[in-house]
Design a protein around this motif. Structure first.
Motif, PDB file in Angstrom:
ATOM      1  N   GLY A 109     -12.279  52.942 -28.058  1.00 47.67           N
ATOM      2  CA  GLY A 109     -12.832  51.762 -28.698  1.00 47.67           C
ATOM      3  C   GLY A 109     -11.718  50.810 -29.054  1.00 47.67           C
ATOM      4  O   GLY A 109     -10.597  51.230 -29.322  1.00 47.67           O
ATOM      5  N   TRP A 110     -12.019  49.524 -29.048  1.00 48.08           N
ATOM      6  CA  TRP A 110     -10.998  48.541 -29.376  1.00 48.08           C
ATOM      7  C   TRP A 110     -11.628  47.310 -30.011  1.00 48.08           C
ATOM      8  O   TRP A 110     -12.847  47.151 -30.021  1.00 48.08           O
ATOM      9  CB  TRP A 110     -10.173  48.166 -28.150  1.00 48.08           C
ATOM     10  N   GLY A 111     -10.784  46.455 -30.512  1.00 52.05           N
ATOM     11  CA  GLY A 111     -11.246  45.247 -31.170  1.00 52.05           C
ATOM     12  C   GLY A 111     -11.517  44.128 -30.186  1.00 52.05           C
ATOM     13  O   GLY A 111     -10.793  43.957 -29.200  1.00 52.05           O
ATOM     14  N   VAL A 112     -12.558  43.386 -30.462  1.00 47.75           N
ATOM     15  CA  VAL A 112     -12.902  42.211 -29.665  1.00 47.75           C
ATOM     16  C   VAL A 112     -13.250  41.089 -30.631  1.00 47.75           C
ATOM     17  O   VAL A 112     -13.453  41.312 -31.824  1.00 47.75           O
ATOM     18  CB  VAL A 112     -14.095  42.471 -28.713  1.00 47.75           C
ATOM     19  N   GLY A 113     -13.330  39.872 -30.118  1.00 44.54           N
ATOM     20  CA  GLY A 113     -13.815  38.780 -30.938  1.00 44.54           C
ATOM     21  C   GLY A 113     -15.312  38.896 -31.135  1.00 44.54           C
ATOM     22  O   GLY A 113     -16.019  39.589 -30.390  1.00 44.54           O
ATOM     23  N   GLY A 114     -15.801  38.197 -32.146  1.00 45.38           N
ATOM     24  CA  GLY A 114     -17.236  38.237 -32.426  1.00 45.38           C
ATOM     25  C   GLY A 114     -18.067  37.785 -31.254  1.00 45.38           C
ATOM     26  O   GLY A 114     -19.162  38.322 -31.005  1.00 45.38           O
ATOM     27  N   ILE A 115     -17.564  36.824 -30.490  1.00 48.56           N
ATOM     28  CA  ILE A 115     -18.336  36.331 -29.354  1.00 48.56           C
ATOM     29  C   ILE A 115     -18.466  37.392 -28.262  1.00 48.56           C
ATOM     30  O   ILE A 115     -19.520  37.522 -27.640  1.00 48.56           O
ATOM     31  CB  ILE A 115     -17.721  35.031 -28.802  1.00 48.56           C
ATOM     32  N   GLU A 116     -17.410  38.165 -28.039  1.00 49.56           N
ATOM     33  CA  GLU A 116     -17.502  39.278 -27.084  1.00 49.56           C
ATOM     34  C   GLU A 116     -18.439  40.356 -27.599  1.00 49.56           C
ATOM     35  O   GLU A 116     -19.203  40.956 -26.835  1.00 49.56           O
ATOM     36  CB  GLU A 116     -16.116  39.882 -26.840  1.00 49.56           C
ATOM     37  N   ALA A 117     -18.353  40.610 -28.905  1.00 46.22           N
ATOM     38  CA  ALA A 117     -19.216  41.633 -29.498  1.00 46.22           C
ATOM     39  C   ALA A 117     -20.681  41.245 -29.360  1.00 46.22           C
ATOM     40  O   ALA A 117     -21.538  42.093 -29.073  1.00 46.22           O
ATOM     41  CB  ALA A 117     -18.863  41.844 -30.963  1.00 46.22           C
ATOM     42  N   GLY A 158       6.738  46.626 -25.118  1.00 45.38           N
ATOM     43  CA  GLY A 158       5.797  45.649 -24.575  1.00 45.38           C
ATOM     44  C   GLY A 158       4.587  46.327 -23.963  1.00 45.38           C
ATOM     45  O   GLY A 158       4.621  46.730 -22.797  1.00 45.38           O
ATOM     46  N   VAL A 159       3.523  46.468 -24.734  1.00 42.39           N
ATOM     47  CA  VAL A 159       2.330  47.176 -24.244  1.00 42.39           C
ATOM     48  C   VAL A 159       1.065  46.342 -24.435  1.00 42.39           C
ATOM     49  O   VAL A 159      -0.039  46.884 -24.470  1.00 42.39           O
ATOM     50  CB  VAL A 159       2.170  48.554 -24.942  1.00 42.39           C
ATOM     51  N   VAL A 160       1.208  45.026 -24.559  1.00 47.03           N
ATOM     52  CA  VAL A 160       0.046  44.172 -24.754  1.00 47.03           C
ATOM     53  C   VAL A 160      -0.895  44.298 -23.560  1.00 47.03           C
ATOM     54  O   VAL A 160      -0.480  44.195 -22.399  1.00 47.03           O
ATOM     55  CB  VAL A 160       0.459  42.699 -24.938  1.00 47.03           C
ATOM     56  N   GLY A 161      -2.172  44.545 -23.856  1.00 52.31           N
ATOM     57  CA  GLY A 161      -3.173  44.681 -22.807  1.00 52.31           C
ATOM     58  C   GLY A 161      -3.198  46.043 -22.141  1.00 52.31           C
ATOM     59  O   GLY A 161      -3.980  46.266 -21.216  1.00 52.31           O
ATOM     60  N   LYS A 162      -2.390  46.972 -22.607  1.00 50.99           N
ATOM     61  CA  LYS A 162      -2.319  48.304 -22.003  1.00 50.99           C
ATOM     62  C   LYS A 162      -2.929  49.347 -22.929  1.00 50.99           C
ATOM     63  O   LYS A 162      -3.109  49.132 -24.121  1.00 50.99           O
ATOM     64  CB  LYS A 162      -0.864  48.667 -21.690  1.00 50.99           C
ATOM     65  N   PHE A 163      -3.283  50.478 -22.344  1.00 46.92           N
ATOM     66  CA  PHE A 163      -3.661  51.653 -23.120  1.00 46.92           C
ATOM     67  C   PHE A 163      -2.391  52.430 -23.454  1.00 46.92           C
ATOM     68  O   PHE A 163      -1.476  52.528 -22.629  1.00 46.92           O
ATOM     69  CB  PHE A 163      -4.593  52.567 -22.333  1.00 46.92           C
ATOM     70  N   VAL A 164      -2.320  52.987 -24.655  1.00 46.71           N
ATOM     71  CA  VAL A 164      -1.284  53.944 -25.005  1.00 46.71           C
ATOM     72  C   VAL A 164      -1.967  55.281 -25.247  1.00 46.71           C
ATOM     73  O   VAL A 164      -3.003  55.350 -25.912  1.00 46.71           O
ATOM     74  CB  VAL A 164      -0.497  53.502 -26.249  1.00 46.71           C
ATOM     75  N   TYR A 218       1.201  47.341 -32.585  1.00 50.43           N
ATOM     76  CA  TYR A 218       2.133  47.566 -31.470  1.00 50.43           C
ATOM     77  C   TYR A 218       1.656  46.919 -30.186  1.00 50.43           C
ATOM     78  O   TYR A 218       2.338  46.969 -29.169  1.00 50.43           O
ATOM     79  CB  TYR A 218       2.499  49.034 -31.283  1.00 50.43           C
ATOM     80  N   GLY A 219       0.500  46.254 -30.234  1.00 50.45           N
ATOM     81  CA  GLY A 219       0.080  45.389 -29.138  1.00 50.45           C
ATOM     82  C   GLY A 219      -0.841  46.014 -28.120  1.00 50.45           C
ATOM     83  O   GLY A 219      -1.315  45.321 -27.217  1.00 50.45           O
ATOM     84  N   ALA A 220      -1.117  47.313 -28.241  1.00 54.69           N
ATOM     85  CA  ALA A 220      -1.922  47.998 -27.243  1.00 54.69           C
ATOM     86  C   ALA A 220      -3.408  47.755 -27.459  1.00 54.69           C
ATOM     87  O   ALA A 220      -3.849  47.480 -28.581  1.00 54.69           O
ATOM     88  CB  ALA A 220      -1.643  49.503 -27.277  1.00 54.69           C
ATOM     89  N   THR A 221      -4.179  47.889 -26.386  1.00 60.11           N
ATOM     90  CA  THR A 221      -5.630  47.810 -26.507  1.00 60.11           C
ATOM     91  C   THR A 221      -6.152  49.011 -27.283  1.00 60.11           C
ATOM     92  O   THR A 221      -6.982  48.861 -28.180  1.00 60.11           O
ATOM     93  CB  THR A 221      -6.281  47.765 -25.111  1.00 60.11           C
ATOM     94  N   ILE A 233      -6.651  39.882 -27.553  1.00 59.99           N
ATOM     95  CA  ILE A 233      -7.965  39.526 -28.083  1.00 59.99           C
ATOM     96  C   ILE A 233      -8.112  38.016 -28.196  1.00 59.99           C
ATOM     97  O   ILE A 233      -9.152  37.453 -27.864  1.00 59.99           O
ATOM     98  CB  ILE A 233      -8.215  40.204 -29.440  1.00 59.99           C
ATOM     99  N   HIS A 234      -7.064  37.356 -28.667  1.00 55.96           N
ATOM    100  CA  HIS A 234      -7.186  35.911 -28.857  1.00 55.96           C
ATOM    101  C   HIS A 234      -7.329  35.183 -27.519  1.00 55.96           C
ATOM    102  O   HIS A 234      -8.087  34.213 -27.423  1.00 55.96           O
ATOM    103  CB  HIS A 234      -5.992  35.363 -29.632  1.00 55.96           C
ATOM    104  N   ARG A 235      -6.614  35.632 -26.515  1.00 53.42           N
ATOM    105  CA  ARG A 235      -6.778  35.027 -25.184  1.00 53.42           C
ATOM    106  C   ARG A 235      -8.234  35.127 -24.744  1.00 53.42           C
ATOM    107  O   ARG A 235      -8.830  34.154 -24.266  1.00 53.42           O
ATOM    108  CB  ARG A 235      -5.865  35.722 -24.164  1.00 53.42           C
ATOM    109  N   SER A 236      -8.820  36.303 -24.916  1.00 57.62           N
ATOM    110  CA  SER A 236     -10.212  36.509 -24.531  1.00 57.62           C
ATOM    111  C   SER A 236     -11.142  35.621 -25.349  1.00 57.62           C
ATOM    112  O   SER A 236     -12.104  35.048 -24.824  1.00 57.62           O
ATOM    113  CB  SER A 236     -10.573  37.985 -24.710  1.00 57.62           C
TER     114      SER A 236
END
Length: 925
Positions: free
Chosen positions: A223-231, A277-283, A308-311, A835-838
C-alpha cells in the motif's frame, strides 16, 4: 479471463475460497518466481485477478514476469487496490469532490448514486485535534471539546458522506491516527471478497490519501500514498496506472545494540536511501536482521518510506506477521493469512532465498547509533553527539549576514565543537557563553506568569512532543519513554518551564497498556499528559506557544527548537515561529525536555541536576531493554486491542450527538466558510487542458530545491494578514475561529489563497520570505494570490520553475489543486516527488523536467521573462517538449522531458483531469 489457468481453490477455516495461484503461473510459464521480489508478486497476483483482456491484458502479466530487474521498465500496468484509506484533512475534500461529482452527474441527467465507492473506504478523523491545552489532567477533555467546536460543520459533512455513500465508514475523532488504526485493526493481510459472484481470498492492498500509508507495509500489505484525486478514482473503480517499478533490496544483518532504537534505525535507513535515490521505486527489506525486528519496529521503518522517497518499504509476510495479528486480537485473520500466503509461496522464513533486485544496500544493525534528524529535513541525520553541531551550522547559515564581522575560523571552531557547554543551563545563566559571537549569543529575559524567571536563547527547546504514528505504534518506544520519565523523576529531575510538552498516541491501546503498567503517572509527572488521540504536533497542530514564550521569540528573533517523535520536520510545519525541528525517539524527546536546549550534548553533559546539584546523565536514566521487553510481554495484550477497537465506529458522546443530513446530494451553502462546492467540473478548467500550446505565460514562482507540499499548500495556522485570513475576516469569521489550512480544505476559496503561502517559502523573484511574487510588466511586488489574480484577469497563463525534489512531503492534493486553480498551467523542475507529480497530472497541470545539464539556476531567470511551451497537441508519455523563454527580443530554447509517464495519465490530462475523466466514464451507459 484466466489465460494462464491459475484459478484455484483453498480451504480456510472450513470454507472454500478461490484464488489465482502464483505457483501454477510459474509452472505454466516455465519460470522461477521464487526470485521475484515480494512486492512485484503482489502486483502480479493483482493482474491475474483483474485480467479482462482490455484494462489488464495477458501481455501485461507476461511483461511483469519477464521484466529484467536491472532495467527500468516502460511497460504500463494497472493496479486495483483492495481498499482505500482516508484521513480527515484529505478526506473532507475527497467527500466534497464526490459530492460535486454527484451534482455534475445530476446536471448531465444521470443518477447520483452511480457516484459511489466500489471498494471499501475507511476514513479516520485524526488530523483536527490541536494542542491548545497541555500539562494538566484535563488537557484531553479540553482539547476534544475545542476540536468539536471548531470542526462541527466538517464533522456533520463527513457524517453525511457516511450516510450517502456505500462502502464508506468513518472512524470518529479521539480514536487514533489512521495509519496506526490501519496497522492495529483495519488490515486483513489476506482479504475476502466477491468477484463475478465468486468468493475470493487475495492479498490485502491499499492506497491512502496520506503519504505515510506505507506504514502498513510492516504487515506485508502492499500500500502507498496517493493524492485525493487518485484515491477518488480508485474508489470509483479506476485502477492506479503505473510503470513496472524497480525494487531495491535492503539487506539487514545483526541486531540493534542496547541504547539504539527503531527510531535511530529508521533515521539511519532514511539517510542511506535518500542518498541512494529511490524515488518511484519499491524498497524491500530482507536478511537475517529482519527477523530480529518486531512488527512494531518494522512499522516505524515502513512509515517513513515517503521520507526516503520510496513508493513502499515492504516487509514480506513471515511468522512475526502472524504473531502480531494474533497479539492484536485478530486470530481469525492470522489463520487465514498464514494459509493463503503459504499456498502462494509468499511466506518468508530462514530458508527463503533472496530475490533478484535492481540494486542492494546493506546495513549491520549493530552499527546503528542514537540519532536525531534536523533541523528541517527528515533525512538530515546526526548522531547524538553531533546534534549540537547540526544546529550551530544552521545558525551560521541563518544569520550569516549578521556574522560577517566575526572571525570565520572562530565560528567554524564553535560550530564543530562537541565538548561540554560548561554551564548547567544557558537559559538560567546570567550571561550567554557565546556572547562574544554577537547575534549568536542572544539572551532574552522571560518572566513566567507561573513564577520562574529565565532567559530564552537560540536552541531553547520550546516544544517537546511524543506524537505521530511513526513511533507511538511501537510499544518498546512508548514504554521506553515512560520508563525514562519514571527514572528521571526518581532522580528529582523536572522538565524545563519553557518547554511545551504533549503526549498524543496514535491509538487508545497505548494509553491502556501504559495505565495497566502503572507508567502513565510518570509521563504525567513530567508534563507529558495525554492531549489527544491524533496527529497533533507532527501535522502542524502544535497549538500556540504561551504568550510569554512567543513574545521572547519575537523580541529576540530567536531560533528556538522543537523535538518530536514524528516523521516530518519541514520549515514552518511544526510551528511557524519555531525554526529548528528535530525528529527523535520518544525517550529522547523526554530527555531534551529535561535538558531544555538542543545545544546540550547528551553524550557527555548532564540531562539535568538533582536536588544536591549533582549532574544526572542520560545513561543514568536510560531504560533497561530487558525491563521494556518484560513490560511489553505482560501488558501489551490482545485484550487491549479488542477493548480499544470493540466498538470503534460508535465514537464518543460529542460524535454521537453530531447530526447530519441524509439526502443523496449535498445541499451546498453559499454562507459556509468550511464546505463549498468544488469547481473542478467547470468547463473553463477542462477546456484549458485541451489547448495545443501555452503561449505568453508569466512566471509566478522561481524556487530552489526541496520545495515541499507544505511550502505549496500549508496545513498550519492562517495568519490575519494573509489572503486567506483577509477572506475569512471579510466573511465575518473572527481570527480566533480561523482554525487551520488543513481544516479548511473543504473550501477552495481559502485553499487557493493559501497556495504558495507558507511563511518560509522563498520565491527568488522577490527579496523576502513568504508567499510573495512580482507582477510583470508592472514590476510590482504582490502576494502570490494577488499576482495570480492579476494574470488571470488578463487571461495570462502562468508557469512555475523549481529545482530538485519538487513536491516532496505529504500526499497533499491541494498542492496540485491550488496550483491549478491559481491558473498555473506548467511546472518545470529538475525532479519531482512521485505523488505530487501524479497529482499535478490528475489536475491538468503539465509537469516538465529539465534534461541534460540545464537547471533552474543555469537559466539565470529573473522572473520578468515570458514563456511558451509547444507541442502539447502531439504529446506522448515521456516525450520531449520545447520551451521558449523570451526576454528583450531574445529567445532561450530549452528541452524538457514530459513527466506524464503513462498513456492513462495522458488520457486524464486530456480530459482536464482525472475527475472529469471518471465522470465521463460514469455518465456513459
Amino acid at each position: 479471463m484466466n489465460s494462464f489457468e491459475t484459478l484455484s481453490t483453498l480451504q480456510v477455516q472450513g470454507k472454500t475460497y478461490h484464488y489465482h495461484s502464483l505457483p501454477k503461473l510459474a509452472k505454466k510459464m516455465g519460470v522461477d518466481l521464487a526470485r521475484m521480489p515480494y512486492g512485484l508478486k503482489i502486483l502480479l497476483e493483482n493482474l491475474l485477478r483483474y485480467e479482462d483482456g482490455e484494462v489488464v491484458k495477458k501481455s501485461d502479466i507476461e511483461a511483469l514476469v519477464k521484466q529484467d530487474a536491472k532495467q527500468e521498465s516502460d511497460h504500463e500496468i494497472q493496479f486495483t487496490p483492495g481498499r482505500v484509506l482516508l484521513q480527515d484533512f484529505t478526506g473532507v475534500p475527497v467527500v466534497a469532490d464526490l459530492g460535486a461529482m454527484r451534482a455534475a452527474m445530476v446536471e448531465k441527467g444521470g443518477q447520483p448514486d452511480k457516484v459511489n465507492p466500489l471498494q471499501p473506504v475507511d476514513l479516520v478523523i485524526d488530523h483536527s485535534v490541536q494542542v491548545d491545552f497541555y500539562g494538566t489532567p484535563d488537557a484531553l477533555e479540553k482539547n476534544s471539546r475545542l476540536e468539536f467546536s471548531r470542526n462541527q460543520e466538517r464533522y456533520e459533512f463527513l457524517k453525511w458522506g457516511q450516510k450517502a455513500f456505500r462502502n464508506f465508514q468513518v472512524v470518529p475523532p479521539a480514536t487514533g491516527i489512521c495509519h496506526q488504526v490501519n496497522l492495529e485493526y483495519l488490515s486483513h493481510v489476506a482479504m475476502l471478497g466477491e468477484m463475478n459472484k465468486i468468493n475470493f481470498v487475495y492479498p490485502d492492498t491499499v492506497v491512502g490519501t496520506d503519504s505515510h500509508t506505507p506504514m502498513v507495509n510492516a504487515l506485508g500489505v502492499v500500500g502507498w500514498g496517493v493524492g485525493g484525486i487518485e484515491a477518488e478514482a480508485a474508489m470509483l473503480g479506476q485502477p492506479c496506472t503505473m510503470l513496472i517499478p524497480q525494487v531495491v533490496g535492503f539487506e539487514m544483518t545483526g541486531q540493534l545494540l542496547p541504547g539504539a532504537t527503531a527510531t535511530d534505525l529508521v533515521l539511519t535507513v532514511t539517510q542511506m536511501l535518500r542518498k541512494k535515490g529511490v524515488v518511484g521505486k519499491f524498497v524491500e527489506y530482507f536478511g537475517s536482521g529482519v527477523s530480529t525486528l518486531s512488527v512494531a519496529d518494522r512499522a516505524t521503518m515502513a512509515n517513513m518510506a515517503p521520507e526516503y522517497g520510496a513508493t513502499i518499504g515492504i516487509f514480506p509476510v513471515d511468522a512475526k506477521t502472524i504473531e502480531y495479528l494474533k497479539a492484536s486480537g485478530r486470530s481469525e485473520r492470522a489463520e487465514r493469512a498464514e494459509a493463503y500466503y503459504k499456498a502462494q509461496e509468499l511466506f518468508v522464513d530462514a530458508q527463503t532465498k533472496p530475490a533478484v533486485y535492481s540494486d542492494i544496500l546493506k546495513l549491520d544493525l549493530g552499527t546503528v547509533e542514537a540519532s536525531m534528524a534536523g533541523p528541517s529535513k527528515p533525512h538530515d541525520r546526526s548522531t547524538l553527539k553531533h546534534v549540537r553541531t547540526s544546529f550551530r551550522q544552521f545558525l551560521l547559515a541563518r544569520y550569516g549576514q549578521d556574522l560577517q564581522k566575526i572571525d570565520a575560523a572562530k565560528l567554524k571552531t564553535w560550530a564543530d565543537d562537541t565538548k561540554a557547554l560548561g554551564v548547567p543551563s544557558i537559559e538560567k545563566a546570567a550571561t550567554h557563553p557565546d556572547a562574544a559571537l554577537g547575534p549568536i549569543g542572544s539572551l532574552i529575559p522571560v518572566t513566567d506568569p507561573n513564577g520562574p524567571k529565565y532567559n530564552l536563547t537560540h536552541g531553547s527547546v520550546v516544544i517537546a512532543a511524543i506524537t505521530s504514528c511513526t513511533n507511538t505504534s511501537n510499544p518498546d518506544l512508548m514504554i521506553g519513554a515512560a520508563l525514562l520519565a519514571r527514572n528521571a523523576l526518581k532522580k528529582g529531575l523536572q522538565v524545563k518551564p519553557w518547554v511545551k510538552t504533549s503526549f498524543a498516541p496514535g491509538s487508545k491501546v497505548v494509553s491502556d497498556y501504559l495505565d495497566d503498567a502503572g507508567l502513565s503517572a510518570a509521563l504525567d509527572g513530567l508534563g507529558f499528559n495525554l492531549v489527544g488521540y491524533g496527529c497533533t504536533t507532527c501535522i502542524g497542530n502544535a497549538g500556540p506557544l504561551p504568550p510569554h514564550i512567543q513574545s521572547a521569540v519575537d523580541k529576540g528573533g530567536l531560533a528556538t527548537t522543537a523535538v518530536l517523535s514524528g516523521n516530518r520536520n519541514f520549515e514552518a510545519r511544526i510551528h511557524p515561529n519555531v525554526l529548528g525541528n528535530y525528529l527523535a525517539s520518544p525517550p529522547l524527546v523526554v530527555a531534551y525536555a529535561l535538558a531544555g536546549n538542543i545545544q546540550v550534548n547528551l553524550t557527555i553533559e548532564p540531562v539535568g541536576y538533582d536536588q544536591n546539584g549533582t549532574g544526572v546523565f542520560l545513561k543514568d536514566i536510560w531504560p533497561d531493554r530487558a525491563e521494556i521487553a518484560a513490560l511489553v510481554t505482560k501488558h501489551v495484550t490482545a485484550q487491549k486491542f479488542s477493548k480499544a477497537y470493540g466498538d470503534v465506529f460508535k465514537g464518543e458522546a460529542l460524535w454521537q450527538k453530531t447530526v447530519a443530513p441524509s439526502a443523496a446530494t449535498y445541499a451546498w451553502s453559499d454562507s459556509s466558510t468550511y464546505i463549498k462546492k468544488p469547481p473542478f467540473f467547470d468547463r473553463e478548467l477542462i477546456e484549458q487542458a485541451k489547448a495545443s500550446e501555452v503561449k505568453g505565460a508569466r512566471i509566478l514562482g522561481l524556487f530552489g530545491d526541496f520545495i515541499t507540499t507544505d511550502h505549496i499548500s500549508p496545513a498550519g495556522n492562517i495568519g490575519k494578514s494573509t489572503p486567506a485570513g483577509e477572506y475569512l475576516i471579510a466573511k465575518g469569521v473572527d481570527p480566533t475561529d480561523f482554525n487551520s489550512y488543513g481544516a479548511r480544505r473543504g473550501n477552495h476559496e481559502v485553499m487557493i489563497r493559501g497556495t504558495f503561502a507558507n511563511v518560509r517559502i522563498r520565491n527568488k523573484m522577490v527579496d523576502k520570505e513568504g508567499g510573495f511574487s512580482k507582477v510583470f510588466p508592472d514590476n510590482k511586488d504582490a502576494t502570490i494570490y494577488a499576482t495570480a489574480e492579476t494574470y488571470r484577469a488578463r487571461k495570462t497563463p502562468m508557469v512555475v520553475f523549481a529545482g530538485k525534489e519538487y513536491g516532496s512531503g505529504s500526499s497533499r492534493d491541494w498542492a496540485a489543486k491550488g496550483t491549478r486553480l491559481l491558473g498555473v498551467r506548467v511546472i518545470v523542475a529538475e525532479s519531482f516527488e512521485r505523488i505530487h507529480r501524479s497529482n499535478l497530472v490528475g489536475m491538468g497541470v503539465l509537469p516538465l523536467q529539465f534534461t541534460g545539464s540545464t537547471t533552474v539556476t543555469s537559466l539565470a531567470l529573473t522572473g520578468d521573462e515570458e514563456v511558451d511551451v509547444f507541442g502539447l497537441e502531439q504529446m506522448t508519455p515521456k516525450c520531449e517538449l520545447e520551451i521558449h523563454i523570451r526576454k528583450n527580443g531574445k529567445v532561450q530554447k530549452v528541452k524538457a522531458l514530459l513527466r506524464i509517464d503513462t498513456p492513462n495519465e495522458l488520457k486524464y490530462f486530456r480530459s482536464g483531469g482525472i475527475l472529469p475523466f471518471v465522470l465521463d466514464r460514469l455518465v456513459k451507459p
